[in-house]
Scaffold this motif. Structure first.
Motif, PDB file in Angstrom:
ATOM      1  N   ALA A  55       0.999  -1.176  -0.089  1.00 23.58           N
ATOM      2  CA  ALA A  55      -0.091   0.134  -0.022  1.00 23.58           C
ATOM      3  C   ALA A  55       0.789   1.443  -0.102  1.00 23.58           C
ATOM      4  CB  ALA A  55      -0.950   0.116   1.386  1.00 23.58           C
ATOM      5  N   HIS A  56       0.318   2.635  -0.380  1.00 27.80           N
ATOM      6  CA  HIS A  56       1.028   3.775  -0.216  1.00 27.80           C
ATOM      7  C   HIS A  56       1.297   4.010   1.311  1.00 27.80           C
ATOM      8  CE1 HIS A  56      -0.088   3.977  -4.378  1.00 27.80           C
ATOM      9  NE2 HIS A  56       0.664   5.008  -4.603  1.00 27.80           N
ATOM     10  N   LEU A  57       2.162   4.364   1.739  1.00 25.45           N
ATOM     11  CA  LEU A  57       2.501   4.626   2.984  1.00 25.45           C
ATOM     12  C   LEU A  57       2.834   6.135   3.066  1.00 25.45           C
ATOM     13  CD1 LEU A  57       4.677   1.952   5.255  1.00 25.45           C
ATOM     14  CD2 LEU A  57       2.179   2.834   5.607  1.00 25.45           C
ATOM     15  N   HIS A  58       2.486   6.795   4.429  1.00 27.86           N
ATOM     16  CA  HIS A  58       2.775   8.300   4.490  1.00 27.86           C
ATOM     17  C   HIS A  58       4.430   8.228   4.805  1.00 27.86           C
ATOM     18  CE1 HIS A  58       2.782  12.080   7.063  1.00 27.86           C
ATOM     19  NE2 HIS A  58       2.303  12.305   5.870  1.00 27.86           N
ATOM     20  N   ALA A  59       5.037   9.040   4.019  1.00 28.37           N
ATOM     21  CA  ALA A  59       6.238   9.440   4.118  1.00 28.37           C
ATOM     22  C   ALA A  59       6.757  10.699   4.617  1.00 28.37           C
ATOM     23  CB  ALA A  59       7.132   9.373   2.698  1.00 28.37           C
ATOM     24  N   GLY A  60       5.958  11.605   4.690  1.00 25.44           N
ATOM     25  CA  GLY A  60       6.100  13.075   5.068  1.00 25.44           C
ATOM     26  C   GLY A  60       5.363  14.128   4.413  1.00 25.44           C
ATOM     27  N   SER A  61       5.811  15.343   4.613  1.00 22.51           N
ATOM     28  CA  SER A  61       4.989  16.292   4.241  1.00 22.51           C
ATOM     29  C   SER A  61       5.638  17.522   3.282  1.00 22.51           C
ATOM     30  CB  SER A  61       4.003  17.035   5.111  1.00 22.51           C
ATOM     31  OG  SER A  61       4.648  17.290   6.263  1.00 22.51           O
ATOM     32  N   LEU A  62       5.480  18.283   2.682  1.00 21.75           N
ATOM     33  CA  LEU A  62       6.273  19.187   2.083  1.00 21.75           C
ATOM     34  C   LEU A  62       5.218  20.314   1.529  1.00 21.75           C
ATOM     35  CD1 LEU A  62       5.581  18.663  -1.248  1.00 21.75           C
ATOM     36  CD2 LEU A  62       7.442  17.014  -1.088  1.00 21.75           C
ATOM     37  N   HIS A  63       5.802  21.420   0.991  1.00 24.33           N
ATOM     38  CA  HIS A  63       5.166  22.815   0.691  1.00 24.33           C
ATOM     39  C   HIS A  63       5.524  22.697  -0.895  1.00 24.33           C
ATOM     40  CE1 HIS A  63       4.136  24.681   4.385  1.00 24.33           C
ATOM     41  NE2 HIS A  63       5.401  24.094   4.769  1.00 24.33           N
ATOM     42  N   ALA A  64       4.211  23.014  -1.829  1.00 22.33           N
ATOM     43  CA  ALA A  64       4.522  23.327  -3.049  1.00 22.33           C
ATOM     44  C   ALA A  64       3.106  24.053  -3.458  1.00 22.33           C
ATOM     45  CB  ALA A  64       4.614  22.050  -3.759  1.00 22.33           C
ATOM     46  N   PRO A  65       3.366  24.944  -4.526  1.00 19.02           N
ATOM     47  CA  PRO A  65       2.278  25.731  -4.913  1.00 19.02           C
ATOM     48  C   PRO A  65       1.105  24.876  -5.412  1.00 19.02           C
ATOM     49  CG  PRO A  65       4.332  25.973  -6.452  1.00 19.02           C
ATOM     50  CD  PRO A  65       4.658  24.951  -5.376  1.00 19.02           C
ATOM     51  N   ASP A  66       1.293  23.801  -6.264  1.00 23.97           N
ATOM     52  CA  ASP A  66       0.075  23.234  -6.672  1.00 23.97           C
ATOM     53  C   ASP A  66       0.553  21.402  -6.441  1.00 23.97           C
ATOM     54  OD1 ASP A  66       1.731  22.596  -8.874  1.00 23.97           O
ATOM     55  OD2 ASP A  66       0.236  23.654 -10.456  1.00 23.97           O
TER      56      ASP A  66
ATOM     57  N   LEU B 125      12.620  14.524  -2.957  1.00 28.72           N
ATOM     58  CA  LEU B 125      12.659  14.532  -1.450  1.00 28.72           C
ATOM     59  C   LEU B 125      12.569  13.070  -1.066  1.00 28.72           C
ATOM     60  CD1 LEU B 125      13.438  16.278   0.829  1.00 28.72           C
ATOM     61  CD2 LEU B 125      10.956  16.600   1.085  1.00 28.72           C
ATOM     62  N   PHE B 126      11.778  12.438  -1.425  1.00 27.14           N
ATOM     63  CA  PHE B 126      11.576  11.038  -0.878  1.00 27.14           C
ATOM     64  C   PHE B 126      11.626   9.944  -1.447  1.00 27.14           C
ATOM     65  CE2 PHE B 126       8.326  13.765   1.451  1.00 27.14           C
ATOM     66  CZ  PHE B 126       8.897  13.633   2.720  1.00 27.14           C
ATOM     67  N   THR B 127      12.167  10.024  -3.022  1.00 26.53           N
ATOM     68  CA  THR B 127      12.428   8.652  -3.655  1.00 26.53           C
ATOM     69  C   THR B 127      13.881   8.858  -4.434  1.00 26.53           C
ATOM     70  OG1 THR B 127      11.344   9.493  -5.718  1.00 26.53           O
ATOM     71  CG2 THR B 127      10.066   8.238  -4.083  1.00 26.53           C
ATOM     72  N   ARG B 128      15.024   9.492  -4.068  1.00 26.24           N
ATOM     73  CA  ARG B 128      16.245   9.582  -4.431  1.00 26.24           C
ATOM     74  C   ARG B 128      16.854   8.381  -4.666  1.00 26.24           C
ATOM     75  NH1 ARG B 128      16.242  13.951  -1.287  1.00 26.24           N
ATOM     76  NH2 ARG B 128      17.979  12.993   0.208  1.00 26.24           N
ATOM     77  N   ARG B 129      16.578   7.464  -3.668  1.00 27.47           N
ATOM     78  CA  ARG B 129      17.084   5.958  -3.807  1.00 27.47           C
ATOM     79  C   ARG B 129      16.179   4.976  -4.338  1.00 27.47           C
ATOM     80  NH1 ARG B 129      19.723   9.367  -0.234  1.00 27.47           N
ATOM     81  NH2 ARG B 129      21.895   8.916   0.095  1.00 27.47           N
ATOM     82  N   GLY B 130      15.368   5.228  -5.077  1.00 26.45           N
ATOM     83  CA  GLY B 130      14.419   4.192  -5.351  1.00 26.45           C
ATOM     84  C   GLY B 130      13.429   3.665  -4.408  1.00 26.45           C
ATOM     85  N   GLU B 131      13.187   4.540  -3.562  1.00 21.17           N
ATOM     86  CA  GLU B 131      12.212   4.194  -2.464  1.00 21.17           C
ATOM     87  C   GLU B 131      10.817   4.129  -2.870  1.00 21.17           C
ATOM     88  OE1 GLU B 131      14.363   6.865  -2.223  1.00 21.17           O
ATOM     89  OE2 GLU B 131      15.265   6.870  -0.257  1.00 21.17           O
ATOM     90  N   GLY B 132      10.492   4.352  -4.106  1.00 17.00           N
ATOM     91  CA  GLY B 132       9.050   4.082  -4.676  1.00 17.00           C
ATOM     92  C   GLY B 132       8.949   3.809  -5.748  1.00 17.00           C
ATOM     93  N   VAL B 133       7.740   3.358  -6.170  1.00 15.95           N
ATOM     94  CA  VAL B 133       7.486   2.930  -7.579  1.00 15.95           C
ATOM     95  C   VAL B 133       6.085   3.924  -7.927  1.00 15.95           C
ATOM     96  CG1 VAL B 133       8.368   0.771  -7.955  1.00 15.95           C
ATOM     97  CG2 VAL B 133       5.794   0.875  -6.978  1.00 15.95           C
ATOM     98  N   SER B 134       5.647   4.766  -6.934  1.00 12.95           N
ATOM     99  CA  SER B 134       4.289   5.262  -7.140  1.00 12.95           C
ATOM    100  C   SER B 134       4.071   6.443  -6.026  1.00 12.95           C
ATOM    101  CB  SER B 134       2.916   4.531  -6.978  1.00 12.95           C
ATOM    102  OG  SER B 134       1.924   5.048  -7.146  1.00 12.95           O
ATOM    103  N   LEU B 135       3.581   7.629  -6.227  1.00 15.90           N
ATOM    104  CA  LEU B 135       3.542   8.783  -5.225  1.00 15.90           C
ATOM    105  C   LEU B 135       2.244   9.125  -5.247  1.00 15.90           C
ATOM    106  CD1 LEU B 135       6.624  10.978  -5.894  1.00 15.90           C
ATOM    107  CD2 LEU B 135       6.379   9.722  -3.922  1.00 15.90           C
TER     108      LEU B 135
END
Ligand code: FE2
Ligand code: FE2
Lengths: 398, 95
Positions: B20-31, B42-52
């Motif tokens: 399942a998708h798991l909460h990784a953290g939060s960030l700011h962005a305009p949209d 921020l969260f998948t620089r080392r291949g930590e994910g296949v979907s966001l």
């Protein structure tokens, strides 16, 4: 991409620390506070008792829980200082990205410095769960109302300094941060598990880079040794003043924000470093450094705490330069943030148009062709990634 | 829209197919579009994910303002919902 040129020997002591990070991560997944014991009570005394109970049971405090004002303030102070250290800490190494001795070393250093920006963002986000705003914390940093770790105020004079800095100060950061993976505030602990996993790459690439130098020419060995001489004491000073003189230690430990005293952590760091220095073939610049069989630890000369206080007050070799650079990076990055916001507005307008179009059938296309320059490049830089624009522009004090 | 107004986004990462998708953290962005790109960096620089997934933090409805929640009390007195509640006679298997 260039191949990794050297085969470094295993780094004594680092596996144990990594194993602790993994374990803390697994504990986070299991932790429960035994909290299902009846309905919430509104009165402060009951809330305070419950807070104590959770902390005493090594449970985690979460953002919406009641917490003492002092606990919240301590966390904000520590998280802000920590986050600032991550982003200002990019500067000493960013300095050398444009002058790394090979494409391989450049790519590695770039990845490391990018990680530090990420660490800053994890920690600012953790601080924001306590009701403060990142923009306000950055203001406090830029106006000198909040600080960052003192070692960042020392210069990286040669290429070897990037290796020594990473081996020693990222190494010290790991010793400091591994226990923070078990800190009592949930968002902080979760951020630290991520940070520590990435930090061990920083530590090892520094060791690897130094190892290449200590196994190179006599001139390279000399350069490596001189850099280690420069960074040993700034790294030791990272653990802060002795426990007896530390203003916040006692309370932070009672709240389990902090889990060991500054002195315990400093000792742990020295004990880890000695065999690593031997493996590297460098000497740590302390004639008093020797094994004490009775204590089961190395004896060593503590850092000059008067110097630490001076550097914290703003009198280190690079304080002004670091803060000025940070401020300039923020101001010069303003256009990127504005472009990202403009891009978001345009996209919103376009999708509103599209919705209206699907109703009325009349396509105006307003704005869509007005130039989309902010579209592709601005995205990654849209977070406040300090140092991005100016990383290489900093003047080198060598 | 200044940086102060950039909304907060909660980021969920699917580490691998089958999870399942798991909460990784939060960030700011305009949209949402830029939030996704920032989340990738921020969260998948080392291949930590296949979907966001990115979700506006404001759009999350929480069960109560406190983590200790009477909302869950109805579950507390129904131990028979757990299979271990029932004692089995000796020798009974695959049950
Ligand atoms: Fe870091
Ligand atoms: Fe680091």
């Amino acid at each position: 991409m260039a191949e990794r040129p050297t085969q470094t020997p295993p780094m004594p002591g680092s596996d144990r620390l990594l194993a602790e990070v993994t374990q803390a991560g697994e504990e986070l997944a299991r932790t429960h506070s035994g909290a299902h014991d009846g309905p919430a009570e509104a009165d402060e005394e009951a809330l305070a008792a419950r807070f104590k109970e959770i902390v005493a049971a090594d449970g985690k405090i979460e953002p919406r829980d009641w917490m003492p004002g002092g606990y919240r303030a301590s966390l904000v102070r520590q998280l802000a200082q920590h986050a600032h250290s991550e982003i200002v800490g990019m500067q000493p190494e960013a300095h050398w990205i444009g002058r790394a001795p090979s494409l391989y070393r450049k790519a590695v250093l770039l990845a490391k410095v990018q990680d530090e920006a990420g660490h800053g963002l994890y920690l600012y986000a953790a601080a924001e769960t306590l009701g403060v705003r990142r923009a306000d914390l950055l203001d406090a940093l830029h106006e000198g109302r909040q600080g960052y770790l003192s070692f960042i105020n020392y210069p990286t004079l040669t290429w070897a300094d990037t290796g020594a800095l990473a081996w020693l100060t990222d190494g010290a950061a790991i010793v400091n941060q591994v226990p923070l993976c078990r800190t009592s505030y949930g968002p902080y602990a979760r951020a630290m598990v991520r940070v520590c996993k990435e930090e061990s790459f920083h530590h090892r690439q520094g060791f690897d880079s130094l190892w290449a130098l200590t196994h190179g020419s006599p001139r390279q060995r000399e350069m490596a040794q001189a850099a280690v001489d420069r960074w040993w004491y700034p790294a030791l000073a990272m653990f802060g003043p002795p426990h007896s003189a530390s203003t916040h230690s006692e309370r932070s430990m009672a709240w389990r924000i902090k889990r060991f005293t500054n002195d315990e952590l400093r000792q742990r760091f020295v004990d880890v470093c000695v065999p690593q220095a031997e493996a590297l073939g460098v000497t740590l610049p302390d004639p008093e450094l020797r094994w004490n069989a009775e204590r089961g630890h190395y004896d060593f000369t503590p850092p000059d705490f008067a110097e630490l206080r001076r550097v914290i007050r703003g009198d280190g070799p690079c304080n002004r330069e670091r803060v000025a650079h940070r401020r300039a990076a923020h101001e010069e990055g303003a256009w990127v943030r504005e472009a990202a916001a403009a891009h978001a507005r345009r996209r919103a307008a376009r999708s509103a148009d599209a919705e209206a179009d699907s109703g009325s059938g009349s396509g105006s296309g307003s704005g869509a062709d007005a130039g989309d320059a902010a579209g592709s490049g601005g995205a990654a830089a849209g977070t406040d990634r300090p140092g991005g624009a100016r990383a290489d522009a900093e003047g080198m004090p060598a | 829209m200044s940086e102060h107004d950039w909304p907060l986004w909660e980021v969920f990462v699917r580490a691998r197919r089958g999870l399942a998708h798991l909460h990784a953290g939060s960030l700011h962005a305009p949209d949402a579009h830029l939030a996704l790109r920032n989340a990738r960096d921020l969260f998948t620089r080392r291949g930590e994910g296949v979907s966001l997934w990115v979700v506006p933090a404001d759009a999350v409805t929480a069960s109560s303002p406190d983590e200790k929640d009477p909302f869950f009390d109805p579950a507390a007195d129904k131990p028979y919902r757990h299979p271990t509640f029932f004692a089995l006679p000796e020798g009974v298997e695959h049950l």
